[in-house]
Design a protein around this motif. Sequence first.
Motif, mmCIF file in Angstrom:
data_model
loop_
_atom_site.group_PDB
_atom_site.id
_atom_site.type_symbol
_atom_site.label_atom_id
_atom_site.label_comp_id
_atom_site.label_asym_id
_atom_site.label_seq_id
_atom_site.Cartn_x
_atom_site.Cartn_y
_atom_site.Cartn_z
ATOM 1 N N SER A 362 30.991 45.687 21.956
ATOM 2 C CA SER A 362 30.274 45.618 22.977
ATOM 3 C C SER A 362 30.195 44.335 23.742
ATOM 4 O O SER A 362 29.967 43.361 22.894
ATOM 5 C CB SER A 362 28.949 46.024 23.034
ATOM 6 N N GLN A 363 30.504 44.063 25.023
ATOM 7 C CA GLN A 363 30.385 42.763 25.378
ATOM 8 C C GLN A 363 28.970 42.260 25.329
ATOM 9 O O GLN A 363 28.525 41.177 25.067
ATOM 10 C CB GLN A 363 30.907 42.595 26.859
ATOM 11 N N SER A 364 28.181 43.056 26.281
ATOM 12 C CA SER A 364 26.510 42.848 26.191
ATOM 13 C C SER A 364 25.946 42.826 25.143
ATOM 14 O O SER A 364 24.940 42.356 24.998
ATOM 15 C CB SER A 364 26.151 43.793 27.590
ATOM 16 N N THR A 367 24.686 47.997 25.417
ATOM 17 C CA THR A 367 24.759 49.541 25.866
ATOM 18 C C THR A 367 24.139 50.454 25.097
ATOM 19 O O THR A 367 24.564 50.515 23.815
ATOM 20 C CB THR A 367 26.405 49.449 25.746
ATOM 21 N N SER A 415 34.438 43.873 33.661
ATOM 22 C CA SER A 415 34.837 43.083 32.412
ATOM 23 C C SER A 415 36.132 42.628 32.558
ATOM 24 O O SER A 415 37.191 43.655 32.781
ATOM 25 C CB SER A 415 34.496 43.983 31.412
ATOM 26 N N GLU A 504 36.682 50.615 39.758
ATOM 27 C CA GLU A 504 35.189 50.263 40.079
ATOM 28 C C GLU A 504 34.948 49.282 41.062
ATOM 29 O O GLU A 504 33.844 49.141 41.377
ATOM 30 C CB GLU A 504 34.751 49.752 38.522
HETATM 31 C C1 F6R Z 1 34.219 48.009 33.111
HETATM 32 C C2 F6R Z 1 33.251 47.798 32.309
HETATM 33 C C3 F6R Z 1 32.384 48.711 31.518
HETATM 34 C C4 F6R Z 1 32.041 48.115 30.158
HETATM 35 C C5 F6R Z 1 31.133 49.309 29.364
HETATM 36 C C6 F6R Z 1 30.674 48.733 27.913
HETATM 37 O O1 F6R Z 1 34.693 46.800 33.650
HETATM 38 O O2 F6R Z 1 32.301 46.584 32.463
HETATM 39 O O3 F6R Z 1 33.300 49.626 31.338
HETATM 40 O O4 F6R Z 1 33.000 47.864 29.274
HETATM 41 O O5 F6R Z 1 30.089 49.523 30.177
HETATM 42 O O6 F6R Z 1 29.931 47.414 28.212
HETATM 43 P P1 F6R Z 1 29.555 46.576 26.833
HETATM 44 O O7 F6R Z 1 31.006 45.967 26.709
HETATM 45 O O8 F6R Z 1 28.658 45.695 27.407
HETATM 46 O O9 F6R Z 1 29.028 47.440 25.661
#
Ligand code: F6R
Length: 628
Positions: A362-364, A367, A415, A504
């Motif tokens: 997860s980037q953030s 999620t 992302s 998107e």
């Molecule tokens: C697409 C995008 C989303 C995220 C997804 C998971 O460009 O940004 O598909 O990759 O919502 O988000 P994280 O990585 O924050 O859990």
Amino acid sequence: MCGIIGYSGQISVSTKPLEVCLQGLGRLEYRGYDSAGVALAAPGMEEVAWKKKAGRLSNLEESLKKNPLPGAQVAIGHTRWATNGVPSDVNAHPHISQDNKIALIHNGIIENAAALKFDLESEGYTFVSATDTEVAAKLLGKIANQIIEETGTPNLFEAVRRMARMLTGAFTILAVDVRQPDIVVGARHDSPLVVGLGDGESFLGSDVAAFVAYTKEALELGQDQAVQIQGGNVTVTDFDGNVATPKHFTVDWDASAAEKGGWPSFMDKEIHEDPEAVAQTLLGRFDLDGSLNLDEVHIDEEVFRSIDKIIVIACGTASYAGFVAKYAIEHWVRIPVEVELAHEFRYRDPILTPRTLVVAISQSGETMDTLMALRHAREQGSRVLAICNTQGSTIPREADAVLYTHAGPEIAVASTKAFVAQITAAYLLGLYLAQVKGTMYRDEIQDILRDLRAMPEKIQWVLDNQADTIHDAAQKLINAHSFLFLGRHVGYPVALEGALKLKEIAYTFTEGFAAGELKHGPIALVEEDEPVVVIVPSPRGRNILHDKIISNIQEVKARGAFTVAVAEEGDPDVEQYADVIFWRPQCPTLMSPLVDVVPLQLFAMDTAELKKLDVDKPRNLAKSVTVE
Ligand code: F6R
């Protein structure tokens, strides 16, 4: 989803609280941009001062210019991604208690709002909005007044805790009360909140971007904790009032990293940070003798040795990064790797044992779907390792271990640099497993690490040399109604990611397929001039894949498709059959996703820009999806 900021300063009346909020909301707007609002309190105020406006933060700022708010000691601010009630002035936050003494902002969904509202209405409370947040504001006002009746003094901290015990669902709540005009109180359950520690002042934020311009010293607030900030004093308790000791951390990036720095958009800047994201994620993870060192994850080598299956849980782009890693890890470590959309995972009774390693990407780090899947895995006795880009966020805090990607803050909703950083981190994990399990020779691992270290330069080559071709292709295909993206092997998840980017931010109907699937249905979609984007593997190495993809290009071309190929420099077959080619420099097949995604990111961005769309803030989306 929804950005939240709170500030408490030392000076009883100044313009700083409002300035901090507006500045912070500017940095948090990527979390939601349906509406924005602020509320202020200062000694002597009879009622909280507030303003809120539908639409972008700039609407609120315009309105504040016309009708300024008074100076204050504390402030809260909110930028919204609507869950409950349409985006409108009235549904925007803050919401105000019945007696106008308290203002409240909220991120999340209060699931028992309807029942609470019913009770409040029967007691004479009235509602103007369609939001669950207004229910919380009215309820908090009621509880705060009850406490004054019981004890003779206001106690917003206790009132927020009592309310938090009554709410179900997910929430971060911040509140101010004119009767205690020097404090801001917050509480969180299944939704993020971090504290910023200033000099005689404190901050609250959904993430550190809210206050990084003022301080890099921060506290992680745990699950079901409440916090009171009062100038430089911070008190954290659980919902029953027991004092807690939150974890301190120092933010490892500067405020300037979260600014555009001269780029036309955050997305443009972040795509151009792809090389750096890979390089930074590799940095500092090797011993002097060159072997991989992941001591930072704090899982014993013995435990790693016992792992017999990996399940990657993630959503969207992060899941495609996991999908790429599956090919590499299975090849290197010879254990099965499943990739599961986090929101499907826990509803299908997955087979989890103590020897399963669950990798949450997860980037953030916020999620909700991924967080819930992580909790499920841990309940079933599996270890969870998070691959995450955001310090102080919930997923790494709740995981057994974390491997941070060091991509720097990603602000654009789509992302980009996080994807290449996630693949890099997952590859490091795979190679580390191969090292401790002895499934590869040291020399083989060293060769792959050398390939990985060479990737930033190759990504840079694409950025430096392919931008014009990509822009021309976007211009040519601007009016296409739909696109198909095809790939095989690691090119398949890259095709899915390229398709996701285009839908998107450019709002073009786009599907990604495994190229082998074409004849099993999707080829029926191909008609004259249908754009088909194909990820072509290297003609060197596993050239059986290459030949099959070339056949796929011929098949769609024979049916009138306009073909765009992402291919290795000088590939003669591609030159013969593709209408447009985005070249990549030579690299091993397993490394190719790190470069192949780059032209697709640029193509989506260029298409959206040519359509005059806001590439950083696409409609209906928000950066952190903190609701299920
Ligand atoms: C697409 C995008 C989303 C995220 C997804 C998971 O460009 O940004 O598909 O990759 O919502 O988000 P994280 O990585 O924050 O859990």
